[in-house]
Design an enzyme around this catalytic site. Structure first.
Site, PDB file in Angstrom:
ATOM      1  N   SER A 122     -25.171   1.744  54.422  1.00 45.69           N
ATOM      2  CA  SER A 122     -24.586   3.060  54.183  1.00 45.69           C
ATOM      3  C   SER A 122     -23.282   3.239  54.961  1.00 45.69           C
ATOM      4  CB  SER A 122     -25.614   4.142  54.508  1.00 45.69           C
ATOM      5  OG  SER A 122     -25.163   5.398  54.097  1.00 45.69           O
ATOM      6  N   HIS A 123     -23.234   4.266  55.840  1.00 44.93           N
ATOM      7  CA  HIS A 123     -22.003   4.558  56.579  1.00 44.93           C
ATOM      8  C   HIS A 123     -22.109   4.095  58.030  1.00 44.93           C
ATOM      9  CE1 HIS A 123     -24.827   7.874  57.025  1.00 44.93           C
ATOM     10  NE2 HIS A 123     -24.331   8.027  58.232  1.00 44.93           N
ATOM     11  N   HIS A 153     -23.511  14.198  49.829  1.00 54.58           N
ATOM     12  CA  HIS A 153     -24.425  13.773  48.753  1.00 54.58           C
ATOM     13  C   HIS A 153     -24.410  14.906  47.715  1.00 54.58           C
ATOM     14  CE1 HIS A 153     -26.502  10.357  50.705  1.00 54.58           C
ATOM     15  NE2 HIS A 153     -26.435  11.041  51.820  1.00 54.58           N
ATOM     16  N   LYS A 193     -32.707   1.259  50.682  1.00 62.57           N
ATOM     17  CA  LYS A 193     -33.020   2.543  50.052  1.00 62.57           C
ATOM     18  C   LYS A 193     -33.840   2.240  48.807  1.00 62.57           C
ATOM     19  CE  LYS A 193     -28.918   5.014  51.705  1.00 62.57           C
ATOM     20  NZ  LYS A 193     -27.625   5.649  51.340  1.00 62.57           N
ATOM     21  N   ASP A 234     -21.649   2.848  50.792  1.00 66.67           N
ATOM     22  CA  ASP A 234     -22.459   2.450  49.626  1.00 66.67           C
ATOM     23  C   ASP A 234     -22.258   3.369  48.430  1.00 66.67           C
ATOM     24  OD1 ASP A 234     -23.913   4.552  50.856  1.00 66.67           O
ATOM     25  OD2 ASP A 234     -25.796   3.835  50.026  1.00 66.67           O
ATOM     26  N   ARG A 275     -33.861   0.838  58.232  1.00 65.96           N
ATOM     27  CA  ARG A 275     -32.550   0.466  58.739  1.00 65.96           C
ATOM     28  C   ARG A 275     -32.665  -0.258  60.074  1.00 65.96           C
ATOM     29  NH1 ARG A 275     -28.902   5.521  59.510  1.00 65.96           N
ATOM     30  NH2 ARG A 275     -29.706   6.066  57.459  1.00 65.96           N
ATOM     31  N   ASP A 311     -18.217   6.713  50.840  1.00 67.96           N
ATOM     32  CA  ASP A 311     -18.812   6.049  52.003  1.00 67.96           C
ATOM     33  C   ASP A 311     -19.137   4.592  51.648  1.00 67.96           C
ATOM     34  OD1 ASP A 311     -21.082   6.364  50.412  1.00 67.96           O
ATOM     35  OD2 ASP A 311     -22.377   6.958  52.071  1.00 67.96           O
ATOM     36  N   ASP A 356     -22.643   6.588  47.741  1.00 71.18           N
ATOM     37  CA  ASP A 356     -23.479   7.722  47.304  1.00 71.18           C
ATOM     38  C   ASP A 356     -23.017   9.042  47.908  1.00 71.18           C
ATOM     39  OD1 ASP A 356     -24.407   7.391  49.901  1.00 71.18           O
ATOM     40  OD2 ASP A 356     -26.505   7.028  49.343  1.00 71.18           O
ATOM     41  N   ARG A 357     -21.967   9.009  48.767  1.00 63.71           N
ATOM     42  CA  ARG A 357     -21.434  10.250  49.340  1.00 63.71           C
ATOM     43  C   ARG A 357     -19.936  10.325  49.084  1.00 63.71           C
ATOM     44  NH1 ARG A 357     -22.260  11.253  55.107  1.00 63.71           N
ATOM     45  NH2 ARG A 357     -21.550   9.115  55.343  1.00 63.71           N
TER      46      ARG A 357
END
Length: 460
Positions: free
Chosen positions: A104-105, A324, A114, A239, A16, A237, A241-242
Site C-alpha cells: 500500500s502506502h 478511499h 489484501k 497500490d 502486513r 497511492d 486504491d486511494r
C-alpha cells in the site's frame, strides 16, 4: 506441518509485515494455503492473485500461489497492477476470492496482503482465522493448477465504459506505484489533454513516497499543474486504491471534499440516496449531503467496514478522509482510485463547473490533519473508554460510532484508537483558529485526565 506468523502481521483490514524481518515467502505460502483452505471448505475452487510493484512482490506471489495450489485450489494470476484491478478480477472472472500482494502506502521494505472472499471484504475475525488455521496446520491438501492472464486492457475498458465526461486538462501523478501502466492506458482513452508523472512502476519509489494524503507528496503535481495551467491534478497511492487531488490553483481537495463533489453528481441521479463517510470527515460534508437531499451516514474508519456498511444500506457512494472512495451506483462498490479520477471528470461535467470552482464554493473550515500519537497498545482502547465515560457524565454531545466525536459550539473534535497500530488518532475542525485552539485544548485536557500527553505525530 504448522506455521506461526509474527504477532504484528495479522491486522484488522489486511496482513502486513517488513520483508526479511517479520514477513517471508514461508508466510506467503501459509497465507495462500490457509485462505485456499477456507475457500475450498466454502465450496470454492479458484482464487485470483495480483501484486503491486514492490521489489519483493513477485517472490511473495510465487509462494502465495504455491500455497493456494497445495490446498487443492486453482490460482488465476492477473499479474502486476493496482489493488482495484485485482478487485475487478474477483468481481468479473470465474473465481471465489482474491488476494492482492501490496504494501500500500508503506515504506519500500513493507509488503502485505489484501483479500476478498466470495465477493465480500475479508477482515477482522476472518484474518485471525488465517492465523489459527496455520498454527494448527489445519490445511486442506491437493494439487491445484496455476494460470496467468493479462486483464489490464479489460480493466481499463471497464474504467471508461459509458464515459460521460468532457475534455479537461489534467495532471496525473502515479508516484511510481502499481497504477502506472493503467494510468498510461486510461489517459490515452480519455478526451482532453493529459500530463503524466512517474508512471514507471518502481518499488524504490525514487521521486516521492506514494501517499497522496500527505501534502508534501503532492509537491510535484502542484508544480506540474501550475507550470502548465492545468484544470486540476490527481495522484495515487502505492497500490492505486486511494486518490489525492488538487484544483487548478494548487489547493488540496481532501477525501471528504472530493466526496462533496461526487455526492452532488450522484444525488442528481439518485435523489435521497445514503452517502457514507468515516468519522474523520468534515461536518461540512455531512451538512452538504443533507442540503442536497441525501442521507448522510457517519461510519467507522476502515475500508472493509465501509464496504460492508454500503452493502447493508444500499448506499451508492461512500468515502474516507484517507482517499478511499467507493462507487456502487454503476460500479462494483470497491475503492478504485483510477475510477475515482474518471468520476471526477464526469462530476465536473455533470455539475457544469470546473473542479476549481467546486473546491472554491466549499465553506472555509479550519482543521487539523489526522494527528496520530503513540500510546501503549494495551491502553489505547481503555483511554477512549475513559474519555467517553467523562464526556457522558458532563452531558457533552457525543457520537460514539468510532471512538468519541464531540460536537460543540466551536466545531467538533475526535479521539479514536487505531485498529492497525498502537496509536490514538485525533482530529478537530472549527470555523476559526481561536475555536480550533479551544477544541485542541479540550482534547489535551481529556488525555491528561487519562495520564497521556499528545506527543509527536507518527506516520501511518
Amino acid at each position: 506441518m504448522t506455521h506461526l506468523f509474527h504477532p504484528t502481521m495479522l491486522r484488522e483490514y489486511d496482513i502486513r509485515g517488513v520483508v526479511g524481518d517479520t514477513l517471508s515467502d514461508k508466510d506467503a505460502y501459509a497465507i495462500g494455503r490457509s485462505f485456499a483452505t477456507l475457500i475450498r471448505r466454502d465450496g470454492g475452487r479458484r482464487v485470483a492473485v495480483g501484486y503491486d510493484g514492490r521489489l519483493s512482490s513477485p517472490m511473495l506471489a510465487d509462494a502465495l500461489v504455491a500455497g493456494i495450489n497445495a490446498a487443492g485450489v486453482d490460482a488465476l494470476n492477473v499479474g502486476l497492477g493496482p489493488t482495484p484491478m485485482l478487485y475487478y478480477a474477483a468481481s468479473t472472472e470465474d473465481v471465489d476470492g482474491g488476494i492482492q500482494i501490496t504494501g500500500s502506502h508503506n515504506p519500500p521494505d513493507y509488503n502485505g496482503f489484501k483479500m476478498v472472499f466470495q465477493g465480500r471484504p475479508f477482515f477482522g475475525a476472518d484474518i485471525q482465522r488465517i492465523g489459527q488455521i496455520a498454527a494448527a496446520g489445519d490445511w486442506e491438501a491437493g494439487e491445484g493448477a496455476a494460470e496467468s492472464i493479462d486483464i489490464v486492457d479489460a480493466y481499463v475498458d471497464r474504467l471508461v465504459e459509458g464515459f460521460a465526461g468532457g475534455a479537461f486538462r489534467v495532471g496525473w501523478d502515479a508516484g511510481n506505484g502499481a497504477a502506472g501502466t493503467v494510468i498510461e492506458k486510461l489517459t490515452a482513452r480519455l478526451p482532453g489533454e493529459h500530463h503524466l508523472l512517474f508512471t514507471d512502476i518502481d518499488g524504490h519509489f525514487p521521486n516521492h513516497h506514494p501517499d497522496p494524503t500527505e501534502e508534501k507528496n503532492l509537491a510535484d503535481l502542484k508544480k506540474l499543474v501550475a507550470e502548465k495551467s492545468l484544470d486540476f491534478g490527481v495522484a495515487f497511492d502505492g497500490d492505486g486504491d486511494r486518490i489525492g487531488a488538487i484544483d487548478g490553483e494548487g489547493r488540496v481537495i481532501w477525501g471528504d471534499q472530493l466526496l462533496q463533489i461526487y455526492a452532488a453528481a450522484v444525488l442528481k441521479d439518485r435523489p435521497g440516496a445514503t452517502v457514507i463517510a468515516d468519522v474523520k470527515a468534515s461536518q461540512a460534508l455531512f451538512d452538504r449531503v443533507a442540503e442536497l437531499g441525501g442521507k448522510p451516514l457517519m461510519w467507522k474508519t476502515g475500508h472493509s467496514l465501509i464496504k460492508a456498511k454500503m452493502k447493508e444500506t444500499g448506499s451508492p457512494l461512500a468515502g474516507e478522509m484517507s482517499g478511499h472512495i467507493f462507487f456502487a451506483d454503476t460500479y462494483y462498490g470497491y475503492d478504485d482510485a483510477p475510477y475515482a479520477a474518471v468520476r471526477l471528470i464526469e462530476a465536473a461535467t455533470k455539475l457544469g463547473k470546473s473542479v476549481t470552482e467546486l473546491r472554491g464554493e466549499m465553506p472555509a473550515m479550519v482543521n487539523t490533519p489526522e494527528l496520530r500519537f503513540q500510546v501503549d497498545e494495551v491502553r489505547k482502547f481503555a483511554i477512549v473508554d475513559e474519555v467517553l465515560a467523562r464526556l457522558a457524565a458532563s452531558g457533552a454531545t457525543v457520537d460514539r460510532t468510532d471512538g468519541a466525536r464531540v460536537l460543540t459550539d466551536d466545531g467538533w473534535w475526535l479521539l479514536r484508537a487505531s485498529n492497525t497500530q498502537d496509536v490514538l488518532v485525533a482530529r478537530a475542525e472549527a470555523k476559526d483558529e481561536a475555536a480550533l485552539d479551544r477544541l485542541m485544548a479540550a482534547i489535551d485536557d481529556q488525555l491528561a485526565q487519562s495520564g497521556v500527553e499528545r506527543g509527536e505525530t507518527v506516520g501511518h
